[in-house]
Design an enzyme around this catalytic site. Sequence first.
Site, PDB file in Angstrom:
ATOM      1  N   ILE A 103       0.823  -1.207   0.000  1.00 50.44           N
ATOM      2  CA  ILE A 103       0.000   0.000   0.000  1.00 50.44           C
ATOM      3  C   ILE A 103       0.857   1.256   0.000  1.00 50.44           C
ATOM      4  CG2 ILE A 103      -1.714   1.347   1.270  1.00 50.44           C
ATOM      5  CD1 ILE A 103      -3.160  -0.969   0.631  1.00 50.44           C
ATOM      6  N   CYS A 104       1.877   1.267   0.878  1.00 48.66           N
ATOM      7  CA  CYS A 104       2.738   2.455   0.932  1.00 48.66           C
ATOM      8  C   CYS A 104       3.372   2.694  -0.426  1.00 48.66           C
ATOM      9  CB  CYS A 104       3.861   2.288   1.940  1.00 48.66           C
ATOM     10  SG  CYS A 104       3.276   1.844   3.540  1.00 48.66           S
ATOM     11  N   GLY A 105       3.781   1.588  -1.052  1.00 50.07           N
ATOM     12  CA  GLY A 105       4.407   1.723  -2.358  1.00 50.07           C
ATOM     13  C   GLY A 105       3.461   2.434  -3.306  1.00 50.07           C
TER      14      GLY A 105
END
Lengths: 173, 180
Positions: free
Chosen positions: B67-69
């Site tokens: 998700i952060c990516g």
Amino acid sequence: MNRLLVPVHANDHIQGGADAEWTLVEYGDYQCPVCGQAYPILKQLQEHLRHRLRFVFRNFPLRQIHRMAEFAAETAEFASAHGRFWQMHDLLFENQEDLESELLFRLTTKIGLSADELQQSLVSEIYRDRIDLDFRGGIRSGVNGTPTFFINGVRHDGSFDFDTLLRSIAEAD
Amino acid sequence: MFMSSFAQSLIPLTGPGSGVKRNKILPVGSVAPQFTLFVTPNQTLSLRELLGRPVILAFYPADWSPICGDQMALYNEVLPEFASYRAALVGISVDSVWCHAAFAAARNLHFPLASDFEPKGQIARLYRAYRDADGTSERALFVIDRNGIIAWSYLSPVAVNPGADGILEALDKLTGKTMG
């Protein structure tokens, strides 16, 4: 709840009539493998719902991580200028694993268009603004990755397997 | 949703969709806590260097998680839009500078990632955006005005990529620019 801020308009790529019960808008990237996975599922949905579903594809190329995404999107827009958007759209997803410049020219020739003309349009970036417009509208509507779907104007946050999408469509206002 | 009914019965809600989690992070109107953090192995970045223009602080739990990516990859694509407001974007997590460097290179990121690494999570705690149970920061967004006051903040569920629409609306309000 995120809503689609840019309503479906005349310059959109649209399959199906305005009188359809449901409109599914996809923000997608031709190099995104997850969009590639969604492609056959969307085809299935269209076959299943037929004229009751209107499908719209908008560009959301993640240019910094997908080197070919912008070129692919511009190639589809080039095809669109010649009335062949959906042919190119489908071919790009069907040949996603071979997505390189060579493929763009090969597919262009395959659908009866001029590779030289494509080359000129890629160099002059004449379709970039149109793609940017899709992208910026998507950002404003809360597109947070690819693919992002909107069903009757509301962002679909669940998974996109056939059953889940079909259920969301059936439940949409 | 994310709270047990027991917790809900103890904590009054202040509005639709709000609850203890939404109210936790440093609120609008607060002075943004100053920080100086490493952004490369030998280079620091301070909030005060950036003031005079809007600053977007994006706390996120960890480099590399899917998700952060996506979230950082998305902001990377929206940089030209942020630049049109003269806004500076800084990503912050508890990861080390070396981890950040590898992550930024792999994702081709063109904005600084600050390392809230030692003492771990110190800045996240100041913004009340630290998750004690996980040892990471929240997924929390702050837009800071040119004078260093928090103009907008948003706490996202950890598993949800909050997108960029909220940030852009906040920048619109700050700069009097309308959607274009």
